[in-house]
Design a protein around this motif. Structure first.
Motif, mmCIF file in Angstrom:
data_model
loop_
_atom_site.group_PDB
_atom_site.id
_atom_site.type_symbol
_atom_site.label_atom_id
_atom_site.label_comp_id
_atom_site.label_asym_id
_atom_site.label_seq_id
_atom_site.Cartn_x
_atom_site.Cartn_y
_atom_site.Cartn_z
ATOM 1 N N PRO A 51 43.273 58.036 10.653
ATOM 2 C CA PRO A 51 43.280 56.644 11.125
ATOM 3 C C PRO A 51 42.943 55.651 10.014
ATOM 4 O O PRO A 51 42.121 55.947 9.145
ATOM 5 C CB PRO A 51 42.208 56.641 12.218
ATOM 6 N N SER A 52 43.580 54.515 10.097
ATOM 7 C CA SER A 52 43.213 53.425 9.185
ATOM 8 C C SER A 52 43.586 52.096 9.810
ATOM 9 O O SER A 52 44.329 52.028 10.793
ATOM 10 C CB SER A 52 43.893 53.613 7.825
ATOM 11 N N LYS A 53 43.060 51.047 9.247
ATOM 12 C CA LYS A 53 43.318 49.696 9.778
ATOM 13 C C LYS A 53 44.697 49.216 9.334
ATOM 14 O O LYS A 53 45.253 49.717 8.352
ATOM 15 C CB LYS A 53 42.254 48.740 9.236
ATOM 16 N N ALA A 54 45.206 48.227 10.060
ATOM 17 C CA ALA A 54 46.502 47.661 9.704
ATOM 18 C C ALA A 54 46.430 46.972 8.347
ATOM 19 O O ALA A 54 45.520 46.203 8.075
ATOM 20 C CB ALA A 54 46.950 46.672 10.773
ATOM 21 N N HIS A 55 47.389 47.291 7.528
ATOM 22 C CA HIS A 55 47.483 46.711 6.184
ATOM 23 C C HIS A 55 48.228 45.374 6.291
ATOM 24 O O HIS A 55 47.788 44.342 5.801
ATOM 25 C CB HIS A 55 48.245 47.711 5.310
ATOM 26 N N ASP A 56 49.367 45.404 6.977
ATOM 27 C CA ASP A 56 50.095 44.180 7.328
ATOM 28 C C ASP A 56 50.972 44.507 8.540
ATOM 29 O O ASP A 56 50.905 45.638 9.061
ATOM 30 C CB ASP A 56 50.938 43.663 6.150
ATOM 31 N N THR A 57 51.777 43.592 9.007
ATOM 32 C CA THR A 57 52.613 43.862 10.186
ATOM 33 C C THR A 57 54.033 43.344 9.970
ATOM 34 O O THR A 57 54.288 42.520 9.087
ATOM 35 C CB THR A 57 52.058 43.179 11.457
ATOM 36 N N GLU A 58 54.909 43.848 10.824
ATOM 37 C CA GLU A 58 56.308 43.467 10.741
ATOM 38 C C GLU A 58 56.795 43.305 12.178
ATOM 39 O O GLU A 58 56.605 44.205 13.001
ATOM 40 C CB GLU A 58 57.060 44.620 10.074
ATOM 41 N N GLU A 59 57.408 42.157 12.491
ATOM 42 C CA GLU A 59 57.813 41.937 13.878
ATOM 43 C C GLU A 59 59.131 42.636 14.183
ATOM 44 O O GLU A 59 60.075 42.575 13.410
ATOM 45 C CB GLU A 59 57.965 40.445 14.158
ATOM 46 N N ARG A 60 59.159 43.341 15.337
ATOM 47 C CA ARG A 60 60.387 44.016 15.736
ATOM 48 C C ARG A 60 60.622 43.844 17.232
ATOM 49 O O ARG A 60 59.691 43.624 18.003
ATOM 50 C CB ARG A 60 60.316 45.499 15.391
#
Ligand SMILES: [Zn+2]
Length: 410
Positions: A51-60
């Protein structure tokens, strides 16, 4: 907001995922469901699960099952995680698989529909381009096929099918014990055999395990089988023998009909079983049979050949075949002489029927399914799609994994 909670539950979403908001556009017949994850959530690396935290996000956005007459879409920002071992990876979301613009529930619906109607019709029904439907199908068919185990298969049948008005061919390999389509490939030459062996190996099989193969007299199949399936004994299909007999009979009739007007338009009188003829056809045949014609002689040879497979054993069959070939040669009628030569050179494969008792008749059921699949694949775009449809319909595949993997009830 209450409605968001309700939709979170209805979609089967588990924390950290939840429905954040809903946008309902009655005018455009569209429902947008915005899904997001709770702040501070961690996600497992898709490679190792750390497990790890979100680094960045991408909308889909994914298309989901229609909400009554409204097309429903699910939009989410998908986190990318930074794993120490695997680097930055996009995490898996529970409602859809990587690379698909549809939710798993929508894909499950597609798979149900394509089993029941042509792909073009499914595309129209759900309002998506047919290439997207084909892509979904191929993914799930490939995935279901990957799980198949061919290690027990010993008896197979090879058969070619034409498509595109008979100008192109596909070759299908069927498992005669489980009565299922194992493998399909383009062409009808010896290379289809090596492709089959490759596929067999990919499904826990070996070339040596195949003991019996039923096929027609295609030289490419016969030499391909000898080259690639070292332990296989060939049984030539008995229905194919009768087909060759009928072809020879019709050739005799055609040669003779310019000089014998009575033979015109009597093709089926000779080819059909006497029991299947109408009263007037029977009368016509009786008249013709009283004439001194080569066609009549060829017809008698056909009736005689029908008794061939009634012989009690291989030895009697061998004697019968010799006698038949002697008579055929003695007739001096060219197509019959030629047929006798063909039968003699394939003697072993023909007589193997008494040992293996296999014939293409056994796979008539699968065959008609494949035929139906080809008919259903109108607008199939490429031969691989035709094969995919054939797998779907005649491959006895297990698609349970599609809707249950990550359930998203409606
Ligand atoms: Zn990792």
């Amino acid at each position: 907001m209450e409605t968001n909670l309700l939709f979170t539950a209805a979609l089967g979403l588990q924390p950290p995922w939840e429905v954040k908001s809903l946008e309902f556009n009655a005018h455009e017949h569209r429902l947008d469901i915005l899904v997001d994850f709770q702040r501070g959530a961690s996600f497992p690396c898709p490679e190792c699960g750390t497990p790890s935290k979100a680094h960045d996000t991408e909308e889909r956005t994914w298309r989901h099952l229609d909400f009554f007459q409204h097309a429903a879409y699910l939009t989410a920002r998908v986190p990318r995680c930074k794993c120490e071992q695997h680097g930055v990876k996009t995490v898996d979301v529970p409602w859809g698989r990587k690379g698909s613009g549809f939710t798993l529930m929508f894909e499950a619906l597609i798979m149900v529909l394509v089993g029941a109607m042509p792909v073009n019709a499914v595309a129209r029904l759900v309002g998506e381009h047919d290439t997207r439907i084909w892509r979904v199908m191929r993914h799930h068919v490939d995935e279901a096929r990957a799980k198949l185990d061919f290690s027990e298969v010993e008896t197979i049948c090879v058969d070619e099918k034409s498509y595109r008005r008979g100008h192109n061919y596909l070759t299908f390999f069927m498992d005669l014990d489980l009565r299922r389509l194992m493998f399909g490939t383009e062409g009808k030459d010896g290379r289809t055999l090596s492709a089959f062996v490759e596929d067999l190996k990919a499904h826990h099989g070996t070339a040596e395990q195949i003991r019996d193969v039923c096929c027609d007299m295609s030289p490419a199949f016969i030499s391909g089988i000898q080259a690639h399936l070292p332990q296989a004994e060939i049984t030539l299909d008995r229905f194919h023998l009768m087909k060759l007999m009928n072809d020879a009979l019709d050739a005799v009739r055609r040669e003779e009909s310019p000089s014998t007007p009575g033979l015109k338009k009597t093709r089926y009188h000779w080819l059909r079983n006497p029991g299947d003829l109408t009263k007037s056809q029977k009368a016509r045949l009786k008249e013709l049979k009283a004439m001194n014609l080569q066609t009549v002689e060829a017809y008698q040879m056909k009736l005689l050949l029908q008794d061939f497979f009634e012989q009690p054993n291989r030895r009697a069959g061998g004697v019968f075949l010799n006698d038949w070939c002697t008579l055929a040669r003695a007739s001096g009628i060219r197509p019959l002489v030629k047929l006798a030569g063909t039968f003699q050179s394939h003697r072993r494969g023909i007589l193997n029927w008494w040992r293996s008792q296999i014939s293409n008749g056994l796979i008539e059921g699968i065959n008609s399914l494949i035929q139906a699949a080809i008919a259903k694949a109108r607008g199939y775009r490429n031969p691989q799609n035709l094969i995919t449809i054939a797998y779907l319909i005649a491959g006895k595949l297990d698609f349970n994994a599609v809707p249950t993997r990550n359930p998203l009830p409606t």
